[in-house]
Design an enzyme around this catalytic site. Sequence first.
Site, PDB file in Angstrom:
ATOM      1  CE  LYS A  88      -3.859   2.277   0.428  1.00  0.00           C
ATOM      2  NZ  LYS A  88      -3.482   3.012  -0.814  1.00  0.00           N
ATOM      3  CD  GLN A 109       3.172   4.935   2.306  1.00  0.00           C
ATOM      4  OE1 GLN A 109       3.711   5.814   1.650  1.00  0.00           O
ATOM      5  NE2 GLN A 109       2.089   5.164   3.020  1.00  0.00           N
ATOM      6  CE  LYS A 112       3.989   7.746   5.571  1.00  0.00           C
ATOM      7  NZ  LYS A 112       3.621   8.695   4.481  1.00  0.00           N
ATOM      8  CE  LYS A 124       4.743   7.629  -2.172  1.00  0.00           C
ATOM      9  NZ  LYS A 124       4.087   8.087  -0.926  1.00  0.00           N
ATOM     10  N   GLY A 163      -2.748   8.417  -4.169  1.00  0.00           N
ATOM     11  CA  GLY A 163      -2.095   9.633  -4.656  1.00  0.00           C
ATOM     12  C   GLY A 163      -0.844   9.995  -3.877  1.00  0.00           C
ATOM     13  CG  ASP A 164       3.391  11.089  -2.821  1.00  0.00           C
ATOM     14  OD1 ASP A 164       3.266  10.918  -1.602  1.00  0.00           O
ATOM     15  OD2 ASP A 164       4.384  11.665  -3.307  1.00  0.00           O
ATOM     16  CG  ASN A 238      -4.193  16.263  -0.471  1.00  0.00           C
ATOM     17  OD1 ASN A 238      -3.705  15.675   0.491  1.00  0.00           O
ATOM     18  ND2 ASN A 238      -5.490  16.247  -0.720  1.00  0.00           N
ATOM     19  CB  SER A 377      -5.474   4.933   2.044  1.00  0.00           C
ATOM     20  OG  SER A 377      -5.312   6.013   1.163  1.00  0.00           O
TER      21      SER A 377
END
Length: 445
Positions: A88, A109, A112, A124, A163-164, A238, A377
């Site tokens: 993810k 990630q 996290k 990613k 998204g990023d 964002n 998410s």
Amino acid sequence: MKATEVVEKLKTRFPGEPEYIQAVSQVLGTIEDEYNKHPEFEKANLIERLCIPDRVIEFRVSWVDDKGNVQTNMGYRIQHNNAIGPYKGGIRYHKSVNLSILKFLAFEQTFKNSLTTLPMGGAKGGSDFSPRGKSDAEVMRFCQAFMSELYRHIGPDEDVPAGDIGVGGREVGYMFGMYKKLTHQFQGILTGKGQEFGGSLIRPEATGYGNVYFLENMLKTRGDNLKGKTVLVSGAGNVAQYTIEKLLQLGAKPLTCSDSDGYIYDPDGIDEKKLAYIMELKNVERGRIKEYAEEYPNAVYHEGEKPWFEKADIATPCATQNEINEEAAKALVANGVIAVSEGANMPTVPAAIKVFQDAKILYCPGKASNAGGVAVSGLEMTQNSERLKWSREQVDEKLHAIMNDIHENCVKYGTQPDGYINYVKGANVAGFLKVAKAMMAQGIV
Ligand code: NDP
Ligand code: 2IT
């Protein structure tokens, strides 16, 4: 292998990947004590297996621009670790994207996502395609071309992108459409989807809101709060937008925001009306932040500079990696900043982190403070599996609870003998232990 030996070996193996080595060194430097308590980890060569991605997918993306020219970009997906759940993590479209940047992001990630308490592994992806200056039709054709390869590698129980930088609701929508067309399946294979086709309420807001909830928690440890605090924000996308929105709701005064060309300083503060202007400017007109100073003449635009040399109580970098260097950190401390909360991923260079920690200010790394985005998410994935949609209040309450939980874990593993909370250590150790235990239980795979 010892943690320090792993870093040395990675430096030799991947000499052209400085951001990846930076992220790995930062984490391994703080988990060593915990790691040494577990000889079984070393026997299983756990650290090396945790640092090297499970899989790196690299592909060509060819598409036709509005003039009829054939353009070629690189596409990537790094599936870093799926010990605790499906891969993810976001997709970044920016001209600076390369393997080193995506490997650092996928590595971060993993920790996290572990902190969020939800069952998600780390990944990613992205491309060196820049949506800046492209027409809507060009962006659509690029997203379709990108998905025409990526679709074989993702799935609701396999890998779920989002998204990023450079990828928001528009790009997620185009990629979702192409996936559906290719597979004949309507599945939760991306998060951050539109509200009409499986997107979660609060997902657009989640990273910024979560960042501010975390900041509130940090201030609370010193009996303080956000009321009346002046804040330097970088970025205008964002994460920056919803960080500003929540700061305003909690009584703070944001003074700056930026894009890759420069920053604006508004001595009167960015209020709700001005924020609505920024959202329209960046999300609809896709303009530049310097236009803010034309709309609000009291504000000053600084071309080619970053906001960290202005005076304020708090700083929250929400643009990109390595945007606060040692000099900027020294200026922030000299100007009396009390807290730094990262909305972006790895925005502070190691020497600057040391400046904040030596000054004993509240400082939190992105993998904890910006985890609200991926947390919601995860909640979007749950809603898709249930085929249900939760209310704004339900999602916001869960987001708030998750950010509190992450903060508690940082305090648990990061509190030093003198009472100072080392949030870097806390986040890394807490994130690491869950993934490490899952990997140990699953054998050498
Ligand atoms: P956006 O694309 O919405 O906004 C990015 C902002 O940062 C823009 O203002 C952009 O300016 C600026 N920026 C991008 N690259 C650079 C650069 N190289 N130098 C200076 N400014 C730059 O992205 P997000 O807001 O989604 O992401 C911002 C940060 O937050 C990233 O680090 C991302 O990884 C992180 N993040 C995002 C999450 C999410 O849910 N979206 C979740 C957790 C972290 P310009 O318009 O000029 O490109
Ligand atoms: O860095 C990040 O956490 C994100 N870009 C969000 C990832 C996600 O899967 O929502």
